[in-house]
Design a protein around this motif. Sequence first.
Motif, PDB file in Angstrom:
ATOM      1  N   ASP A   1      46.516 -13.959  53.059  1.00 57.06           N
ATOM      2  CA  ASP A   1      46.892 -15.087  52.225  1.00 57.06           C
ATOM      3  C   ASP A   1      45.903 -15.159  51.060  1.00 57.06           C
ATOM      4  OD1 ASP A   1      47.103 -17.679  51.062  1.00 57.06           O
ATOM      5  OD2 ASP A   1      47.974 -18.448  52.921  1.00 57.06           O
ATOM      6  N   LEU A   2      46.368 -14.806  49.878  1.00 61.35           N
ATOM      7  CA  LEU A   2      45.490 -14.771  48.712  1.00 61.35           C
ATOM      8  C   LEU A   2      44.926 -16.143  48.366  1.00 61.35           C
ATOM      9  CD1 LEU A   2      47.663 -12.388  46.532  1.00 61.35           C
ATOM     10  CD2 LEU A   2      45.503 -11.829  47.633  1.00 61.35           C
ATOM     11  N   ALA A   3      45.745 -17.180  48.473  1.00 62.42           N
ATOM     12  CA  ALA A   3      45.300 -18.530  48.108  1.00 62.42           C
ATOM     13  C   ALA A   3      44.202 -19.037  49.042  1.00 62.42           C
ATOM     14  CB  ALA A   3      46.487 -19.490  48.119  1.00 62.42           C
ATOM     15  N   ARG A   4      44.330 -18.751  50.323  1.00 62.71           N
ATOM     16  CA  ARG A   4      43.357 -19.255  51.306  1.00 62.71           C
ATOM     17  C   ARG A   4      42.242 -18.252  51.601  1.00 62.71           C
ATOM     18  NH1 ARG A   4      48.467 -20.753  54.172  1.00 62.71           N
ATOM     19  NH2 ARG A   4      48.835 -22.913  53.645  1.00 62.71           N
ATOM     20  N   GLY A   5      42.473 -16.986  51.264  1.00 63.83           N
ATOM     21  CA  GLY A   5      41.492 -15.950  51.564  1.00 63.83           C
ATOM     22  C   GLY A   5      41.399 -15.636  53.042  1.00 63.83           C
ATOM     23  N   THR A   6      42.521 -15.772  53.764  1.00 62.02           N
ATOM     24  CA  THR A   6      42.521 -15.548  55.208  1.00 62.02           C
ATOM     25  C   THR A   6      43.457 -14.403  55.591  1.00 62.02           C
ATOM     26  OG1 THR A   6      44.289 -17.174  55.525  1.00 62.02           O
ATOM     27  CG2 THR A   6      42.025 -17.972  55.719  1.00 62.02           C
ATOM     28  N   VAL A   7      43.145 -13.772  56.722  1.00 60.22           N
ATOM     29  CA  VAL A   7      43.991 -12.726  57.289  1.00 60.22           C
ATOM     30  C   VAL A   7      44.613 -13.266  58.570  1.00 60.22           C
ATOM     31  CG1 VAL A   7      44.024 -10.427  58.340  1.00 60.22           C
ATOM     32  CG2 VAL A   7      42.603 -10.858  56.328  1.00 60.22           C
ATOM     33  N   GLN A   8      45.891 -13.030  58.743  1.00 59.12           N
ATOM     34  CA  GLN A   8      46.609 -13.481  59.932  1.00 59.12           C
ATOM     35  C   GLN A   8      47.314 -12.293  60.566  1.00 59.12           C
ATOM     36  OE1 GLN A   8      49.781 -16.203  59.026  1.00 59.12           O
ATOM     37  NE2 GLN A   8      50.425 -16.387  61.144  1.00 59.12           N
ATOM     38  N   ARG A   9      47.101 -12.083  61.871  1.00 54.74           N
ATOM     39  CA  ARG A   9      47.871 -11.093  62.609  1.00 54.74           C
ATOM     40  C   ARG A   9      49.147 -11.810  63.040  1.00 54.74           C
ATOM     41  NH1 ARG A   9      46.888  -6.182  64.984  1.00 54.74           N
ATOM     42  NH2 ARG A   9      44.675  -6.354  64.534  1.00 54.74           N
ATOM     43  N   VAL A  10      50.274 -11.427  62.449  1.00 49.90           N
ATOM     44  CA  VAL A  10      51.541 -12.124  62.655  1.00 49.90           C
ATOM     45  C   VAL A  10      52.160 -11.775  64.008  1.00 49.90           C
ATOM     46  CG1 VAL A  10      53.875 -12.434  61.722  1.00 49.90           C
ATOM     47  CG2 VAL A  10      51.933 -12.250  60.176  1.00 49.90           C
ATOM     48  N   THR A  11      51.986 -10.524  64.455  1.00 52.77           N
ATOM     49  CA  THR A  11      52.546 -10.092  65.746  1.00 52.77           C
ATOM     50  C   THR A  11      51.409  -9.637  66.653  1.00 52.77           C
ATOM     51  OG1 THR A  11      52.862  -7.817  64.994  1.00 52.77           O
ATOM     52  CG2 THR A  11      54.702  -9.336  64.668  1.00 52.77           C
ATOM     53  N   GLN A  12      51.682  -9.606  67.947  1.00 48.76           N
ATOM     54  CA  GLN A  12      50.710  -9.142  68.935  1.00 48.76           C
ATOM     55  C   GLN A  12      51.372  -8.066  69.799  1.00 48.76           C
ATOM     56  OE1 GLN A  12      47.482 -10.221  69.124  1.00 48.76           O
ATOM     57  NE2 GLN A  12      47.884 -11.506  67.353  1.00 48.76           N
ATOM     58  N   ASN A  13      50.909  -6.822  69.692  1.00 49.27           N
ATOM     59  CA  ASN A  13      51.441  -5.705  70.489  1.00 49.27           C
ATOM     60  C   ASN A  13      52.949  -5.580  70.364  1.00 49.27           C
ATOM     61  OD1 ASN A  13      48.831  -5.115  71.492  1.00 49.27           O
ATOM     62  ND2 ASN A  13      49.057  -6.762  72.971  1.00 49.27           N
ATOM     63  N   ALA A  14      53.456  -5.728  69.159  1.00 50.10           N
ATOM     64  CA  ALA A  14      54.911  -5.753  68.942  1.00 50.10           C
ATOM     65  C   ALA A  14      55.498  -4.395  68.577  1.00 50.10           C
ATOM     66  CB  ALA A  14      55.248  -6.755  67.840  1.00 50.10           C
ATOM     67  N   ASN A  15      54.669  -3.405  68.299  1.00 51.89           N
ATOM     68  CA  ASN A  15      55.158  -2.094  67.878  1.00 51.89           C
ATOM     69  C   ASN A  15      56.059  -2.208  66.653  1.00 51.89           C
ATOM     70  OD1 ASN A  15      55.235   0.710  68.057  1.00 51.89           O
ATOM     71  ND2 ASN A  15      57.123   0.671  69.245  1.00 51.89           N
ATOM     72  N   VAL A  16      55.536  -2.821  65.614  1.00 52.69           N
ATOM     73  CA  VAL A  16      56.289  -3.022  64.375  1.00 52.69           C
ATOM     74  C   VAL A  16      56.483  -1.676  63.679  1.00 52.69           C
ATOM     75  CG1 VAL A  16      56.290  -4.162  62.114  1.00 52.69           C
ATOM     76  CG2 VAL A  16      55.423  -5.376  64.132  1.00 52.69           C
ATOM     77  N   GLN A  17      57.718  -1.390  63.304  1.00 56.14           N
ATOM     78  CA  GLN A  17      58.048  -0.127  62.641  1.00 56.14           C
ATOM     79  C   GLN A  17      58.142  -0.276  61.129  1.00 56.14           C
ATOM     80  OE1 GLN A  17      58.358   2.913  64.313  1.00 56.14           O
ATOM     81  NE2 GLN A  17      57.415   1.613  65.856  1.00 56.14           N
ATOM     82  N   GLY A  18      58.506  -1.454  60.670  1.00 51.82           N
ATOM     83  CA  GLY A  18      58.622  -1.679  59.242  1.00 51.82           C
ATOM     84  C   GLY A  18      58.864  -3.146  58.956  1.00 51.82           C
ATOM     85  N   PHE A  19      58.720  -3.527  57.679  1.00 51.42           N
ATOM     86  CA  PHE A  19      58.902  -4.931  57.312  1.00 51.42           C
ATOM     87  C   PHE A  19      59.360  -5.033  55.874  1.00 51.42           C
ATOM     88  CE2 PHE A  19      54.592  -3.895  56.123  1.00 51.42           C
ATOM     89  CZ  PHE A  19      54.416  -4.524  54.903  1.00 51.42           C
ATOM     90  N   ALA A  20      59.883  -6.210  55.529  1.00 54.08           N
ATOM     91  CA  ALA A  20      60.289  -6.504  54.154  1.00 54.08           C
ATOM     92  C   ALA A  20      60.079  -7.989  53.904  1.00 54.08           C
ATOM     93  CB  ALA A  20      61.756  -6.155  53.940  1.00 54.08           C
ATOM     94  N   TRP A  21      59.511  -8.308  52.736  1.00 57.21           N
ATOM     95  CA  TRP A  21      59.455  -9.703  52.310  1.00 57.21           C
ATOM     96  C   TRP A  21      60.879 -10.111  52.000  1.00 57.21           C
ATOM     97  CZ3 TRP A  21      55.181 -12.603  52.582  1.00 57.21           C
ATOM     98  CH2 TRP A  21      53.957 -11.957  52.667  1.00 57.21           C
ATOM     99  N   GLY A  22      61.240 -11.336  52.321  1.00 53.61           N
ATOM    100  CA  GLY A  22      62.616 -11.742  52.097  1.00 53.61           C
ATOM    101  C   GLY A  22      62.772 -13.125  51.518  1.00 53.61           C
ATOM    102  N   GLY A  23      63.306 -13.193  50.331  1.00 49.07           N
ATOM    103  CA  GLY A  23      63.685 -14.466  49.748  1.00 49.07           C
ATOM    104  C   GLY A  23      62.546 -15.416  49.462  1.00 49.07           C
ATOM    105  N   GLY A  24      61.379 -14.935  49.196  1.00 49.49           N
ATOM    106  CA  GLY A  24      60.259 -15.808  48.872  1.00 49.49           C
ATOM    107  C   GLY A  24      58.973 -15.309  49.500  1.00 49.49           C
ATOM    108  N   ALA A  25      57.897 -16.018  49.208  1.00 48.20           N
ATOM    109  CA  ALA A  25      56.589 -15.585  49.675  1.00 48.20           C
ATOM    110  C   ALA A  25      56.275 -16.048  51.094  1.00 48.20           C
ATOM    111  CB  ALA A  25      55.514 -16.102  48.724  1.00 48.20           C
TER     112      ALA A  25
END
Length: 131
Positions: free
Chosen positions: A20-44
């Motif tokens: 998060d650029l505004a807050r200067g924080t890092v967030q792990r969105v998933t936990q052990n989810a084996n994410v293969q890919g992602f896309a931003w959608g319809g906004g930030a």
Amino acid sequence: LAWLSENPARPGLRDLCVFDLARGTVQRVTQNANVQGFAWGGGADRIFYSSGINAMDLNMIHLDSAYQRKVMEGSEAGAPDELSPFWFAIEGKSGLVFEAAGPAGSELRWIDLTTGAQRTLVGLAGWNRLF
């Protein structure tokens, strides 16, 4: 800013992380989810991602509220086949483009996120994976 990070405790499994650029924080969105890919959608504040072990689910998360939902189960007909979703508009409707298993091999499909309707855009038999 979003990226995939391999979990050192579980090599080969990737999680979705967001800075998060505004807050200067890092967030792990998933936990052990084996994410293969992602896309931003319809906004930030919204990210779509494919994840799973045996079958890929298509998921959505609102970053501001941490609300998550499955857009499509991996066991559903036409579900993502291990591939990255892409945010895309067709005929003025917002949706996701993704690779899926079809009767003649891989297909490039589009899903309308409002109605859930899917449309095959093109067969990908003989092509390598999309990235």
